[in-house]
Design a protein around this motif. Structure first.
Motif, PDB file in Angstrom:
ATOM      1  N   GLY A 101     -20.322  46.067   7.802  1.00  0.00           N
ATOM      2  CA  GLY A 101     -21.490  46.833   8.211  1.00  0.00           C
ATOM      3  C   GLY A 101     -21.511  48.094   7.358  1.00  0.00           C
ATOM      4  O   GLY A 101     -20.665  48.277   6.476  1.00  0.00           O
ATOM      5  N   ILE A 102     -22.443  48.974   7.617  1.00  0.00           N
ATOM      6  CA  ILE A 102     -22.478  50.260   6.895  1.00  0.00           C
ATOM      7  C   ILE A 102     -22.905  51.354   7.867  1.00  0.00           C
ATOM      8  O   ILE A 102     -23.826  51.154   8.665  1.00  0.00           O
ATOM      9  CB  ILE A 102     -23.417  50.186   5.654  1.00  0.00           C
ATOM     10  CG1 ILE A 102     -23.404  51.495   4.859  1.00  0.00           C
ATOM     11  CG2 ILE A 102     -24.849  49.813   6.055  1.00  0.00           C
ATOM     12  CD1 ILE A 102     -24.106  51.399   3.491  1.00  0.00           C
ATOM     13  N   GLY A 103     -22.210  52.476   7.827  1.00  0.00           N
ATOM     14  CA  GLY A 103     -22.587  53.609   8.679  1.00  0.00           C
ATOM     15  C   GLY A 103     -23.718  54.399   8.038  1.00  0.00           C
ATOM     16  O   GLY A 103     -23.975  54.274   6.835  1.00  0.00           O
ATOM     17  N   GLY A 133     -19.270  46.991  15.638  1.00  0.00           N
ATOM     18  CA  GLY A 133     -20.495  47.807  15.630  1.00  0.00           C
ATOM     19  C   GLY A 133     -21.646  47.026  16.227  1.00  0.00           C
ATOM     20  O   GLY A 133     -21.487  45.899  16.691  1.00  0.00           O
ATOM     21  N   LYS A 134     -22.816  47.654  16.182  1.00  0.00           N
ATOM     22  CA  LYS A 134     -24.014  47.057  16.770  1.00  0.00           C
ATOM     23  C   LYS A 134     -24.566  45.939  15.873  1.00  0.00           C
ATOM     24  O   LYS A 134     -24.988  44.897  16.348  1.00  0.00           O
ATOM     25  CB  LYS A 134     -25.061  48.183  16.949  1.00  0.00           C
ATOM     26  CG  LYS A 134     -26.290  47.789  17.712  1.00  0.00           C
ATOM     27  CD  LYS A 134     -26.986  49.014  18.284  1.00  0.00           C
ATOM     28  CE  LYS A 134     -27.617  49.944  17.285  1.00  0.00           C
ATOM     29  NZ  LYS A 134     -28.799  49.575  16.557  1.00  0.00           N
ATOM     30  N   THR A 135     -24.556  46.176  14.571  1.00  0.00           N
ATOM     31  CA  THR A 135     -25.199  45.242  13.638  1.00  0.00           C
ATOM     32  C   THR A 135     -24.665  43.804  13.727  1.00  0.00           C
ATOM     33  O   THR A 135     -25.458  42.865  13.776  1.00  0.00           O
ATOM     34  CB  THR A 135     -25.077  45.772  12.192  1.00  0.00           C
ATOM     35  OG1 THR A 135     -25.486  47.141  12.185  1.00  0.00           O
ATOM     36  CG2 THR A 135     -25.937  44.975  11.231  1.00  0.00           C
ATOM     37  N   PRO A 136     -23.348  43.598  13.784  1.00  0.00           N
ATOM     38  CA  PRO A 136     -22.875  42.194  13.762  1.00  0.00           C
ATOM     39  C   PRO A 136     -23.016  41.447  15.083  1.00  0.00           C
ATOM     40  O   PRO A 136     -22.698  40.247  15.132  1.00  0.00           O
ATOM     41  CB  PRO A 136     -21.382  42.315  13.396  1.00  0.00           C
ATOM     42  CG  PRO A 136     -21.056  43.737  13.306  1.00  0.00           C
ATOM     43  CD  PRO A 136     -22.222  44.544  13.714  1.00  0.00           C
ATOM     44  N   TYR A 161     -21.004  57.154  17.864  1.00  0.00           N
ATOM     45  CA  TYR A 161     -20.227  56.325  18.794  1.00  0.00           C
ATOM     46  C   TYR A 161     -20.160  56.921  20.198  1.00  0.00           C
ATOM     47  O   TYR A 161     -19.613  56.281  21.108  1.00  0.00           O
ATOM     48  CB  TYR A 161     -18.816  56.079  18.238  1.00  0.00           C
ATOM     49  CG  TYR A 161     -18.814  55.014  17.163  1.00  0.00           C
ATOM     50  CD1 TYR A 161     -18.592  53.683  17.489  1.00  0.00           C
ATOM     51  CD2 TYR A 161     -19.063  55.329  15.829  1.00  0.00           C
ATOM     52  CE1 TYR A 161     -18.615  52.698  16.511  1.00  0.00           C
ATOM     53  CE2 TYR A 161     -19.095  54.350  14.840  1.00  0.00           C
ATOM     54  CZ  TYR A 161     -18.869  53.040  15.187  1.00  0.00           C
ATOM     55  OH  TYR A 161     -18.901  52.069  14.223  1.00  0.00           O
ATOM     56  N   HIS A 196     -20.289  54.986   5.270  1.00  0.00           N
ATOM     57  CA  HIS A 196     -18.921  54.471   5.455  1.00  0.00           C
ATOM     58  C   HIS A 196     -18.919  52.948   5.564  1.00  0.00           C
ATOM     59  O   HIS A 196     -19.871  52.337   6.031  1.00  0.00           O
ATOM     60  CB  HIS A 196     -18.201  55.159   6.632  1.00  0.00           C
ATOM     61  CG  HIS A 196     -18.601  54.728   8.009  1.00  0.00           C
ATOM     62  ND1 HIS A 196     -18.375  55.509   9.123  1.00  0.00           N
ATOM     63  CD2 HIS A 196     -19.186  53.596   8.482  1.00  0.00           C
ATOM     64  CE1 HIS A 196     -18.804  54.865  10.192  1.00  0.00           C
ATOM     65  NE2 HIS A 196     -19.303  53.719   9.842  1.00  0.00           N
ATOM     66  N   LYS A 246     -31.358  52.573   8.592  1.00  0.00           N
ATOM     67  CA  LYS A 246     -30.331  52.318   7.569  1.00  0.00           C
ATOM     68  C   LYS A 246     -30.926  52.317   6.151  1.00  0.00           C
ATOM     69  O   LYS A 246     -30.195  52.176   5.171  1.00  0.00           O
ATOM     70  CB  LYS A 246     -29.640  50.970   7.837  1.00  0.00           C
ATOM     71  CG  LYS A 246     -28.759  50.940   9.093  1.00  0.00           C
ATOM     72  CD  LYS A 246     -27.399  51.540   8.866  1.00  0.00           C
ATOM     73  CE  LYS A 246     -26.587  51.704  10.149  1.00  0.00           C
ATOM     74  NZ  LYS A 246     -25.952  50.484  10.605  1.00  0.00           N
ATOM     75  N   TYR A 259     -21.040  54.913  23.352  1.00  0.00           N
ATOM     76  CA  TYR A 259     -20.099  53.941  23.928  1.00  0.00           C
ATOM     77  C   TYR A 259     -19.063  54.623  24.833  1.00  0.00           C
ATOM     78  O   TYR A 259     -18.557  54.032  25.773  1.00  0.00           O
ATOM     79  CB  TYR A 259     -19.351  53.172  22.830  1.00  0.00           C
ATOM     80  CG  TYR A 259     -20.280  52.450  21.872  1.00  0.00           C
ATOM     81  CD1 TYR A 259     -21.047  51.361  22.311  1.00  0.00           C
ATOM     82  CD2 TYR A 259     -20.394  52.843  20.543  1.00  0.00           C
ATOM     83  CE1 TYR A 259     -21.902  50.694  21.445  1.00  0.00           C
ATOM     84  CE2 TYR A 259     -21.248  52.182  19.667  1.00  0.00           C
ATOM     85  CZ  TYR A 259     -21.999  51.118  20.122  1.00  0.00           C
ATOM     86  OH  TYR A 259     -22.844  50.466  19.261  1.00  0.00           O
TER      87      TYR A 259
HETATM   88  P1  PGA Z   1     -23.558  49.903  13.457  1.00  0.00           P
HETATM   89  O1  PGA Z   1     -22.263  50.479  12.729  1.00  0.00           O
HETATM   90  O2  PGA Z   1     -23.619  48.456  13.128  1.00  0.00           O
HETATM   91  O3  PGA Z   1     -23.276  50.148  14.912  1.00  0.00           O
HETATM   92  O4  PGA Z   1     -24.721  50.662  12.928  1.00  0.00           O
HETATM   93  C1  PGA Z   1     -22.037  50.173  11.411  1.00  0.00           C
HETATM   94  C2  PGA Z   1     -20.837  50.936  10.932  1.00  0.00           C
HETATM   95  O5  PGA Z   1     -20.650  52.077  11.365  1.00  0.00           O
HETATM   96  O6  PGA Z   1     -20.108  50.402  10.106  1.00  0.00           O
END
Ligand code: PGA
Length: 243
Positions: free
Chosen positions: A132-134, A37-40, A165, A138, A202, A168
């Motif tokens: 991460g967290i959606g 994902g984007k966060t990490p 998504y 999720h 978030k 992407y």
């Molecule tokens: P994100 O995704 O870091 O791209 O926001 C997190 C995730 O869906 O677990």
């Protein structure tokens, strides 16, 4: 549940990378669970820098990624395998045989889920799981549901997730409809869990996960039942926790 609030995305990412490196220093054969994902992205960049400066050695580290799209091959530019190679693995001295990511193109996806679960049990439990967290709560691809699903399984992606998504893949219609994901029981068996999140967008889901009902409608809320889980988030993501 522990809460660490950092000033911004950069500080949060650096702190997460330092925690991973410190965990490897304490246990060189660490079993590490990893998100995409984007966060990490910046966390991985910081970890590569720590490696390049000679402060962390991945020789004996084993990794398990949380998930992979069904039907997407390793070489596809949107695969999580490729993401991990591009953002972390090919920049560090990890042993290829110690890398585990579900195979989204396996002929029998159910069998692949069983194989992945077995591998986690063989090498695990996971010592340190980074999540991460959606926006819908999720973790991995465990989408909001009527039940918590324990083991690695095939998940149907919600339209909210597929929309997130689409950037992407070029369009939502190209985003896979299913993915293989580690289940919530397997995630919860990890010895230590760190969830990272950044940004105002978030904040609401962090509030729900941190303070709302523990419910499969917000899968991340189950983390409150874990004995050693930390939300390592930035100020923006934490901004609704006290409201
Ligand atoms: P994100 O995704 O870091 O791209 O926001 C997190 C995730 O869906 O677990």
């Amino acid at each position: 549940m522990n809460l660490i609030v950092m000033k911004d995305y950069k500080e949060m990412s650096r702190q997460a990378a330092l925690l991973i490196a410190a965990s490897i220093a304490l246990k060189p054969n660490l079993v590490l669970g990893l998100p995409t994902g984007k966060t990490p992205l910046l966390m991985y960049k910081e970890l590569v820098i720590i490696y390049q400066n000679g402060f962390v050695d991945f020789t004996n580290v084993t990794t398990f990624n949380l998930d992979e799209y069904a039907g997407i091959g390793r070489d596809d530019r949107n695969s999580f395998y490729r993401y991990m190679q591009d953002n972390l693995f090919r920049h560090i001295n990890i042993n290829n045989k110690n890398i585990h990511i579900p195979d989204g193109t396996a002929r029998d996806l159910k069998e692949e889920c069983r194989r992945y679960e077995e591998a986690i049990r063989k090498f695990g439990p996971i010592d340190l799981m980074i999540l991460g967290i959606g926006h819908n709560g999720h973790i991995g691809f465990n989408e909001p549901s009527d039940e918590f699903i324990a083991e690695t399984h095939i998940e149907r992606l919600t339209s909210k997730t597929r929309r997130a998504y689409a950037k992407y893949f070029g369009s939502i219609s190209k985003v896979p409809t299913k993915a293989i994901t580690m289940g919530l029981g397997t995630i919860m068996m990890s010895r230590k869990i760190i969830l990272i999140a950044s940004g105002r967008d978030k904040a609401e889901v962090i509030r729900r996960a941190f303070k709302g009902n523990i419910t499969p409608k917000c899968p991340a809320s189950i983390l409150r039942l874990h004995q050693d889980c930390t939300f390592l988030i930035d100020r923006d993501a934490a901004s609704l926790i006290d409201k």
